[in-house]
Design a protein around this motif. Sequence first.
Motif, PDB file in Angstrom:
ATOM      1  N   GLU A  43      62.414  46.811  16.656  1.00 53.99           N
ATOM      2  CA  GLU A  43      62.486  48.182  16.566  1.00 53.99           C
ATOM      3  C   GLU A  43      64.792  48.919  15.825  1.00 53.99           C
ATOM      4  O   GLU A  43      64.259  49.222  14.567  1.00 53.99           O
ATOM      5  N   LYS A  44      65.130  47.577  15.826  1.00 53.55           N
ATOM      6  CA  LYS A  44      66.733  47.339  15.011  1.00 53.55           C
ATOM      7  C   LYS A  44      66.133  46.894  13.722  1.00 53.55           C
ATOM      8  O   LYS A  44      66.679  47.692  12.366  1.00 53.55           O
ATOM      9  N   THR A  45      65.429  46.176  13.547  1.00 53.50           N
ATOM     10  CA  THR A  45      65.236  45.800  12.329  1.00 53.50           C
ATOM     11  C   THR A  45      64.334  46.792  10.828  1.00 53.50           C
ATOM     12  O   THR A  45      63.888  46.357  10.027  1.00 53.50           O
ATOM     13  N   GLY A  46      63.603  47.775  11.468  1.00 51.86           N
ATOM     14  CA  GLY A  46      63.395  49.042  10.986  1.00 51.86           C
ATOM     15  C   GLY A  46      61.264  48.044  10.922  1.00 51.86           C
ATOM     16  O   GLY A  46      60.721  49.199   9.956  1.00 51.86           O
ATOM     17  N   SER A  47      60.764  47.181  11.535  1.00 51.29           N
ATOM     18  CA  SER A  47      59.634  46.777  11.903  1.00 51.29           C
ATOM     19  C   SER A  47      58.679  47.375  13.054  1.00 51.29           C
ATOM     20  O   SER A  47      59.980  48.648  13.875  1.00 51.29           O
ATOM     21  N   GLU A  48      57.963  47.397  13.211  1.00 51.79           N
ATOM     22  CA  GLU A  48      56.981  47.871  14.115  1.00 51.79           C
ATOM     23  C   GLU A  48      56.296  46.997  14.918  1.00 51.79           C
ATOM     24  O   GLU A  48      56.506  45.559  14.718  1.00 51.79           O
ATOM     25  N   PHE A  49      56.041  47.541  15.886  1.00 53.44           N
ATOM     26  CA  PHE A  49      55.252  45.752  17.104  1.00 53.44           C
ATOM     27  C   PHE A  49      54.352  45.565  16.984  1.00 53.44           C
ATOM     28  O   PHE A  49      53.301  46.391  15.900  1.00 53.44           O
ATOM     29  N   TYR A  50      53.829  44.038  17.110  1.00 60.34           N
ATOM     30  CA  TYR A  50      52.569  44.075  16.495  1.00 60.34           C
ATOM     31  C   TYR A  50      51.723  43.870  17.917  1.00 60.34           C
ATOM     32  O   TYR A  50      52.279  43.047  18.986  1.00 60.34           O
ATOM     33  N   PRO A  51      51.124  44.077  17.500  1.00 59.75           N
ATOM     34  CA  PRO A  51      49.467  44.086  19.171  1.00 59.75           C
ATOM     35  C   PRO A  51      49.123  42.053  18.787  1.00 59.75           C
ATOM     36  O   PRO A  51      48.861  42.077  17.905  1.00 59.75           O
ATOM     37  N   VAL A  52      49.113  42.109  19.868  1.00 55.72           N
ATOM     38  CA  VAL A  52      47.602  40.563  20.119  1.00 55.72           C
ATOM     39  C   VAL A  52      46.584  40.751  20.234  1.00 55.72           C
ATOM     40  O   VAL A  52      46.294  41.230  19.968  1.00 55.72           O
ATOM     41  N   ASN A  53      46.608  39.542  19.120  1.00 54.43           N
ATOM     42  CA  ASN A  53      45.289  39.414  18.808  1.00 54.43           C
ATOM     43  C   ASN A  53      45.046  39.520  19.968  1.00 54.43           C
ATOM     44  O   ASN A  53      44.237  39.114  20.827  1.00 54.43           O
ATOM     45  N   LEU A  73      62.571  39.241   1.509  1.00 53.23           N
ATOM     46  CA  LEU A  73      63.668  39.098   2.752  1.00 53.23           C
ATOM     47  C   LEU A  73      62.083  40.148   3.990  1.00 53.23           C
ATOM     48  O   LEU A  73      62.270  40.152   5.116  1.00 53.23           O
ATOM     49  N   LEU A  74      61.783  41.280   3.011  1.00 48.71           N
ATOM     50  CA  LEU A  74      61.190  41.622   3.835  1.00 48.71           C
ATOM     51  C   LEU A  74      59.852  41.092   4.864  1.00 48.71           C
ATOM     52  O   LEU A  74      59.652  41.367   5.951  1.00 48.71           O
ATOM     53  N   LEU A  75      59.190  40.081   4.424  1.00 43.11           N
ATOM     54  CA  LEU A  75      58.283  39.353   4.727  1.00 43.11           C
ATOM     55  C   LEU A  75      58.551  38.058   5.674  1.00 43.11           C
ATOM     56  O   LEU A  75      57.861  38.277   7.029  1.00 43.11           O
ATOM     57  N   SER A  76      59.560  38.319   5.671  1.00 44.47           N
ATOM     58  CA  SER A  76      60.340  37.421   6.596  1.00 44.47           C
ATOM     59  C   SER A  76      60.661  38.464   7.706  1.00 44.47           C
ATOM     60  O   SER A  76      60.834  38.000   8.919  1.00 44.47           O
ATOM     61  N   ARG A  77      61.251  39.958   7.330  1.00 45.71           N
ATOM     62  CA  ARG A  77      60.810  40.821   8.406  1.00 45.71           C
ATOM     63  C   ARG A  77      60.243  40.479   9.553  1.00 45.71           C
ATOM     64  O   ARG A  77      59.871  40.471  10.743  1.00 45.71           O
ATOM     65  N   ARG A  99      51.927  44.561   5.761  1.00 49.32           N
ATOM     66  CA  ARG A  99      52.917  45.418   6.304  1.00 49.32           C
ATOM     67  C   ARG A  99      54.248  45.076   5.126  1.00 49.32           C
ATOM     68  O   ARG A  99      54.736  45.734   4.986  1.00 49.32           O
ATOM     69  N   ALA A 100      54.123  43.320   4.552  1.00 49.82           N
ATOM     70  CA  ALA A 100      54.784  43.208   3.817  1.00 49.82           C
ATOM     71  C   ALA A 100      53.865  44.355   2.575  1.00 49.82           C
ATOM     72  O   ALA A 100      55.277  43.304   1.364  1.00 49.82           O
ATOM     73  N   GLY A 101      53.443  44.419   2.234  1.00 47.36           N
ATOM     74  CA  GLY A 101      52.762  44.872   0.998  1.00 47.36           C
ATOM     75  C   GLY A 101      51.909  43.940  -0.242  1.00 47.36           C
ATOM     76  O   GLY A 101      51.835  44.481  -1.001  1.00 47.36           O
ATOM     77  N   LEU A 102      51.454  42.999   0.873  1.00 44.42           N
ATOM     78  CA  LEU A 102      50.954  41.589   0.553  1.00 44.42           C
ATOM     79  C   LEU A 102      49.756  41.811   0.458  1.00 44.42           C
ATOM     80  O   LEU A 102      49.678  42.203   1.767  1.00 44.42           O
ATOM     81  N   ASP A 103      48.926  41.416  -0.447  1.00 43.48           N
ATOM     82  CA  ASP A 103      47.438  41.062   0.564  1.00 43.48           C
ATOM     83  C   ASP A 103      46.739  40.542   0.971  1.00 43.48           C
ATOM     84  O   ASP A 103      47.323  38.928   1.138  1.00 43.48           O
ATOM     85  N   ASN A 107      48.921  36.023  11.096  1.00 41.90           N
ATOM     86  CA  ASN A 107      48.513  36.988  11.123  1.00 41.90           C
ATOM     87  C   ASN A 107      48.332  37.889  10.111  1.00 41.90           C
ATOM     88  O   ASN A 107      49.430  38.468   9.420  1.00 41.90           O
ATOM     89  N   PRO A 108      47.170  38.232   9.712  1.00 42.40           N
ATOM     90  CA  PRO A 108      47.219  39.408   8.251  1.00 42.40           C
ATOM     91  C   PRO A 108      47.551  40.684   8.339  1.00 42.40           C
ATOM     92  O   PRO A 108      48.224  41.333   6.807  1.00 42.40           O
TER      93      PRO A 108
END
Length: 310
Positions: free
Chosen positions: A137-147, A76-80, A254-258, A248-249
């Motif tokens: 913001e509502k989902t609890g994530s942060e915005f992603y910088p563009v490549n 679920l975190l990865l989907s977010r 951010r999902a706690g994965l390698d 995107n790495p």
Amino acid sequence: MTTATDRPGRRSEDPLVRQTKKATQLLVASARHSYDPRVDVNWDEPLEEGKWFLPEKRISLYGTELYDSLSMEQKLLLSREELASSLAAGVWTEHILLHLVSRYAYKRDITSPQVQFALTEVADEVRHMIMFAQLVEKTGSEFYPVNPKTQRAGLLLKTFAPVPALWAMLLLTEEFFDRFQREQASDETVQPLVRTVARIHVVEEARHISFARTELERFVPTLSKRRLQMLRDFLASVVKSIRRDRYNPLMYERAGLDPKVCVEAGRNNPVGLVNGAYGAERIAPYYKSIGLIGGRSEKVWRSAGWLKDA
């Protein structure tokens, strides 16, 4: 080259007349069916426990052994995070569009329906960018910088690229994004708030897509062979960029994965080809039909799985 008006089933109506009629229709539709996310989205609505942030089968690692080893919480975190990453790509696209339509309108008669609809698009896209940011913001994530590579390319594109080339690029990206948003809007396993945002975007973006199509159908038949091939090659490079930026790495991190392991797993995942084909299901045959896929560029589309034999 076969022109838009010569194709079987295509009316012989003058392209400029057809475009004017379309812009007039879209202005009426905009007045009747536009949304204000500050009013039409209930941002106080709590997230629902156990709901996905995008359909599970569209997660980049879905179907791999690595994905099967994750807990439900990790999935679920990865989907977010994948949703947040895709919304950042959407914001980048909308930002480029703001510059495009401003350049399109700059020297044109503001009393024309085409220019007035272009300006209406600007208002729509500004709201979409803010809406996407609020959703992240509502989902609890942060915005992603563009490549960085994509960001540098965007600076050049929005300033120097021919306006019709940008129409072609943006129609490609909007159509691709729209496919997944339509699915999100109707999938009851997805968070209701995500579905609401997707539904608003789909309704308003349909008008933009329709207008861009009429613009391209008027313009493409006027291209020389050399300019047509340049545009084809440019669009093929956009396909490559979308495929590259999909994994995107940072979203894995951010999902706690390698991130290194996940990027490799995602790029080698056959589900990625299925998802790519799904996203391009409408735009690829359309671009093929109007001549924007052909020659060496066709190999790129086919290798990506985005273009199938009829």
